[in-house]
Design a protein around this motif. Structure first.
Motif, PDB file in Angstrom:
ATOM      1  N   ARG A   1       0.773  -1.208  -0.054  1.00  0.00           N
ATOM      2  CA  ARG A   1      -0.013   0.101   0.094  1.00  0.00           C
ATOM      3  C   ARG A   1       0.862   1.221  -0.078  1.00  0.00           C
ATOM      4  NH1 ARG A   1      -0.895   3.225   4.562  1.00  0.00           N
ATOM      5  NH2 ARG A   1      -1.964   4.922   3.960  1.00  0.00           N
ATOM      6  N   GLN A   2       1.910   1.193   0.570  1.00  0.00           N
ATOM      7  CA  GLN A   2       2.721   2.448   1.104  1.00  0.00           C
ATOM      8  C   GLN A   2       3.848   2.532  -0.306  1.00  0.00           C
ATOM      9  OE1 GLN A   2       2.172   4.623   3.366  1.00  0.00           O
ATOM     10  NE2 GLN A   2       3.579   5.881   2.488  1.00  0.00           N
ATOM     11  N   ASN A   3       4.014   1.346  -0.661  1.00  0.00           N
ATOM     12  CA  ASN A   3       5.239   1.529  -1.873  1.00  0.00           C
ATOM     13  C   ASN A   3       4.990   1.187  -3.130  1.00  0.00           C
ATOM     14  OD1 ASN A   3       7.422   2.301   0.202  1.00  0.00           O
ATOM     15  ND2 ASN A   3       6.871   0.487   0.979  1.00  0.00           N
ATOM     16  N   ALA A   4       3.914   0.628  -3.531  1.00  0.00           N
ATOM     17  CA  ALA A   4       3.675   0.146  -4.868  1.00  0.00           C
ATOM     18  C   ALA A   4       2.708   0.914  -5.748  1.00  0.00           C
ATOM     19  CB  ALA A   4       2.951  -1.406  -4.684  1.00  0.00           C
ATOM     20  N   GLY A   5       2.193   1.944  -5.226  1.00  0.00           N
ATOM     21  CA  GLY A   5       0.983   2.605  -5.836  1.00  0.00           C
ATOM     22  C   GLY A   5       1.472   3.556  -6.637  1.00  0.00           C
ATOM     23  N   PRO A   6       0.348   4.254  -7.333  1.00  0.00           N
ATOM     24  CA  PRO A   6       0.870   5.606  -8.330  1.00  0.00           C
ATOM     25  C   PRO A   6       1.395   6.545  -7.561  1.00  0.00           C
ATOM     26  CG  PRO A   6      -1.465   5.323  -7.932  1.00  0.00           C
ATOM     27  CD  PRO A   6      -0.842   3.976  -7.278  1.00  0.00           C
ATOM     28  N   GLN A   7       0.954   6.850  -6.131  1.00  0.00           N
ATOM     29  CA  GLN A   7       1.638   7.768  -5.217  1.00  0.00           C
ATOM     30  C   GLN A   7       1.911   7.237  -3.794  1.00  0.00           C
ATOM     31  OE1 GLN A   7      -1.679  10.642  -4.604  1.00  0.00           O
ATOM     32  NE2 GLN A   7      -2.385  10.769  -7.015  1.00  0.00           N
ATOM     33  N   PRO A   8       2.765   7.802  -3.369  1.00  0.00           N
ATOM     34  CA  PRO A   8       3.056   7.062  -2.047  1.00  0.00           C
ATOM     35  C   PRO A   8       1.912   7.003  -1.147  1.00  0.00           C
ATOM     36  CG  PRO A   8       4.514   8.743  -2.524  1.00  0.00           C
ATOM     37  CD  PRO A   8       3.555   8.657  -3.544  1.00  0.00           C
ATOM     38  N   GLY A   9       1.588   5.719  -0.578  1.00  0.00           N
ATOM     39  CA  GLY A   9       0.522   5.713   0.333  1.00  0.00           C
ATOM     40  C   GLY A   9      -0.858   5.322  -0.242  1.00  0.00           C
ATOM     41  N   MET A  10      -0.609   5.195  -1.757  1.00  0.00           N
ATOM     42  CA  MET A  10      -2.169   4.790  -2.298  1.00  0.00           C
ATOM     43  C   MET A  10      -1.906   3.443  -3.066  1.00  0.00           C
ATOM     44  SD  MET A  10      -3.887   7.258  -1.198  1.00  0.00           S
ATOM     45  CE  MET A  10      -5.138   7.834  -2.056  1.00  0.00           C
ATOM     46  N   GLY A  11      -1.282   2.584  -2.720  1.00  0.00           N
ATOM     47  CA  GLY A  11      -1.154   1.408  -3.532  1.00  0.00           C
ATOM     48  C   GLY A  11      -2.249   0.445  -2.845  1.00  0.00           C
ATOM     49  N   PHE A  12      -3.193   0.800  -2.574  1.00  0.00           N
ATOM     50  CA  PHE A  12      -4.218  -0.171  -1.808  1.00  0.00           C
ATOM     51  C   PHE A  12      -4.684  -1.301  -2.467  1.00  0.00           C
ATOM     52  CE2 PHE A  12      -5.252   3.912   0.366  1.00  0.00           C
ATOM     53  CZ  PHE A  12      -5.347   3.566   1.842  1.00  0.00           C
ATOM     54  N   HIS A  13      -4.843  -1.131  -3.915  1.00  0.00           N
ATOM     55  CA  HIS A  13      -5.180  -2.303  -4.923  1.00  0.00           C
ATOM     56  C   HIS A  13      -4.206  -3.401  -4.828  1.00  0.00           C
ATOM     57  CE1 HIS A  13      -7.780   0.776  -5.962  1.00  0.00           C
ATOM     58  NE2 HIS A  13      -8.473   0.015  -5.583  1.00  0.00           N
ATOM     59  N   TYR A  14      -2.637  -3.122  -4.736  1.00  0.00           N
ATOM     60  CA  TYR A  14      -1.798  -3.866  -4.694  1.00  0.00           C
ATOM     61  C   TYR A  14      -1.682  -4.763  -3.373  1.00  0.00           C
ATOM     62  CZ  TYR A  14       0.359  -1.235  -8.724  1.00  0.00           C
ATOM     63  OH  TYR A  14       0.289  -0.572  -9.772  1.00  0.00           O
ATOM     64  N   GLY A  15      -2.185  -4.236  -2.497  1.00  0.00           N
ATOM     65  CA  GLY A  15      -2.184  -5.014  -1.224  1.00  0.00           C
ATOM     66  C   GLY A  15      -3.391  -5.751  -1.047  1.00  0.00           C
ATOM     67  N   PHE A  16      -4.341  -5.358  -1.650  1.00  0.00           N
ATOM     68  CA  PHE A  16      -5.408  -6.219  -1.792  1.00  0.00           C
ATOM     69  C   PHE A  16      -5.136  -7.430  -2.599  1.00  0.00           C
ATOM     70  CE2 PHE A  16      -8.491  -2.354  -0.937  1.00  0.00           C
ATOM     71  CZ  PHE A  16      -8.149  -2.527   0.309  1.00  0.00           C
ATOM     72  N   ALA A  17      -4.735  -7.345  -3.945  1.00  0.00           N
ATOM     73  CA  ALA A  17      -4.077  -8.223  -4.872  1.00  0.00           C
ATOM     74  C   ALA A  17      -3.272  -9.180  -3.993  1.00  0.00           C
ATOM     75  CB  ALA A  17      -3.512  -7.855  -6.086  1.00  0.00           C
ATOM     76  N   ALA A  18      -2.362  -8.676  -3.402  1.00  0.00           N
ATOM     77  CA  ALA A  18      -1.566  -9.703  -2.551  1.00  0.00           C
ATOM     78  C   ALA A  18      -2.231 -10.807  -1.571  1.00  0.00           C
ATOM     79  CB  ALA A  18      -0.488  -8.928  -1.592  1.00  0.00           C
ATOM     80  N   ALA A  19      -3.364 -10.104  -0.992  1.00  0.00           N
ATOM     81  CA  ALA A  19      -4.294 -10.878  -0.218  1.00  0.00           C
ATOM     82  C   ALA A  19      -4.654 -12.159  -1.080  1.00  0.00           C
ATOM     83  CB  ALA A  19      -5.023 -10.241   0.419  1.00  0.00           C
ATOM     84  N   GLY A  20      -5.045 -11.724  -2.256  1.00  0.00           N
ATOM     85  CA  GLY A  20      -5.614 -12.863  -3.075  1.00  0.00           C
ATOM     86  C   GLY A  20      -4.659 -13.601  -3.328  1.00  0.00           C
ATOM     87  N   VAL A  21      -3.275 -13.393  -3.763  1.00  0.00           N
ATOM     88  CA  VAL A  21      -2.427 -14.246  -4.116  1.00  0.00           C
ATOM     89  C   VAL A  21      -2.017 -15.145  -3.055  1.00  0.00           C
ATOM     90  CG1 VAL A  21       0.042 -14.262  -4.663  1.00  0.00           C
ATOM     91  CG2 VAL A  21      -1.356 -12.816  -5.858  1.00  0.00           C
ATOM     92  N   GLY A  22      -2.015 -14.624  -1.696  1.00  0.00           N
ATOM     93  CA  GLY A  22      -1.987 -15.478  -0.525  1.00  0.00           C
ATOM     94  C   GLY A  22      -2.938 -16.626  -0.397  1.00  0.00           C
ATOM     95  N   MET A  23      -4.058 -16.143  -0.654  1.00  0.00           N
ATOM     96  CA  MET A  23      -5.177 -17.151  -0.916  1.00  0.00           C
ATOM     97  C   MET A  23      -5.205 -18.382  -1.726  1.00  0.00           C
ATOM     98  SD  MET A  23      -7.777 -17.265   1.365  1.00  0.00           S
ATOM     99  CE  MET A  23      -8.029 -19.133   1.532  1.00  0.00           C
ATOM    100  N   VAL A  24      -4.789 -17.835  -2.967  1.00  0.00           N
ATOM    101  CA  VAL A  24      -4.550 -18.903  -4.002  1.00  0.00           C
ATOM    102  C   VAL A  24      -3.557 -19.875  -3.602  1.00  0.00           C
ATOM    103  CG1 VAL A  24      -3.717 -19.273  -6.475  1.00  0.00           C
ATOM    104  CG2 VAL A  24      -5.249 -17.528  -5.757  1.00  0.00           C
ATOM    105  N   ILE A  25      -2.354 -19.349  -3.173  1.00  0.00           N
ATOM    106  CA  ILE A  25      -1.288 -20.307  -2.619  1.00  0.00           C
ATOM    107  C   ILE A  25      -1.629 -20.980  -1.552  1.00  0.00           C
ATOM    108  CG2 ILE A  25       1.093 -20.100  -1.463  1.00  0.00           C
ATOM    109  CD1 ILE A  25       1.474 -17.571  -2.768  1.00  0.00           C
ATOM    110  N   GLY A  26      -2.412 -20.831  -0.632  1.00  0.00           N
ATOM    111  CA  GLY A  26      -2.923 -21.541   0.305  1.00  0.00           C
ATOM    112  C   GLY A  26      -3.803 -22.400  -0.175  1.00  0.00           C
ATOM    113  N   LEU A  27      -4.526 -22.332  -1.075  1.00  0.00           N
ATOM    114  CA  LEU A  27      -5.635 -23.279  -1.916  1.00  0.00           C
ATOM    115  C   LEU A  27      -4.959 -24.406  -2.694  1.00  0.00           C
ATOM    116  CD1 LEU A  27      -8.501 -24.139  -2.664  1.00  0.00           C
ATOM    117  CD2 LEU A  27      -8.350 -22.336  -4.524  1.00  0.00           C
ATOM    118  N   VAL A  28      -3.816 -23.818  -3.307  1.00  0.00           N
ATOM    119  CA  VAL A  28      -2.827 -24.742  -4.249  1.00  0.00           C
ATOM    120  C   VAL A  28      -2.397 -25.847  -3.343  1.00  0.00           C
ATOM    121  CG1 VAL A  28      -0.953 -24.731  -5.370  1.00  0.00           C
ATOM    122  CG2 VAL A  28      -2.787 -23.267  -6.046  1.00  0.00           C
ATOM    123  N   VAL A  29      -1.923 -25.462  -2.070  1.00  0.00           N
ATOM    124  CA  VAL A  29      -1.120 -26.328  -1.178  1.00  0.00           C
ATOM    125  C   VAL A  29      -2.112 -27.140  -0.576  1.00  0.00           C
ATOM    126  CG1 VAL A  29       0.042 -26.413   1.115  1.00  0.00           C
ATOM    127  CG2 VAL A  29       0.798 -24.551  -0.482  1.00  0.00           C
TER     128      VAL A  29
END
Length: 192
Positions: free
Chosen positions: A136-164
């Protein structure tokens, strides 16, 4: 779940420009329903789907919900919350029940299994907000506004858990059969 939850109120306030009372209301309803729906999810698993199918259904719904939060329009946001609530209802009560069914009653390894299970949850609860918050802080178009990257990371974590979970199904089936505690789906899988 924990990574997205760490960002939720900040997202509502800073990104969607909700008023504090409105963001608080959304968060309260979301967390209340997250803790209420496992009653329904456990009932559906017991009566209709079985543990493994409920866990898989919940995981898929939560992964889709997390990925939907990576999109900006407000209808995606509310659909994502609904999927996360429903997915958690299927997932939460059934994953811990499955851990308990892997061992016969009185098996001394059962306590250790639950310790490992909850240690994994606590490690995830610690790391997920750190990772999602960093994004959220470092990946967005402006500092502190990368919320969607953080949310997508949560999705990636859930997919990894499902695959395992899916890759471990043969061992889960063997352990359920050995413990004599399998549901109908496990009995069918054990014969195959």
């Amino acid at each position: 779940y924990y990574g997205m939850r760490a960002l939720l109120v900040l997202y509502l306030l800073n990104y969607l420009q909700f008023q504090p009372e409105d963001s608080s209301a959304v968060y309260k309803w979301y967390t209340s329903l997250v803790y209420l729906t496992p009653l329904l999810g456990g009932f559906i698993a017991d009566r209709f789907l079985g543990l493994r199918a409920s866990i898989i259904t919940g995981s898929v719904l939560m992964a889709i919900g997390h990925f939907l939060m990576a999109f900006e329009p407000l209808p995606f946001f509310y659909a994502a919350l609904a999927l996360l609530i429903a997915g958690n209802g299927f997932f939460k009560p059934n994953i811990s029940t499955l851990v308990g069914k892997l061992y016969r009653p009185g098996d001394p390894r059962r306590d250790g299994a639950f310790t490992i299970f909850y240690m994994g949850i606590n490690i995830g609860a610690f790391l997920a907000p750190v990772v999602c918050g960093w994004l959220r802080q470092n990946a967005g178009p402006q500092p502190g506004m990368g919320f969607h990257y953080g949310f997508a990371a949560a999705g990636v974590g859930m997919v990894i858990g499902l695959v395992v979970f899916l890759f471990g199904q043969r061992q889960v089936l063997r352990d359920l059969v050995a413990a004599g505690r399998q549901d109908g789906a496990a009995r069918r899988g054990a014969r195959a």
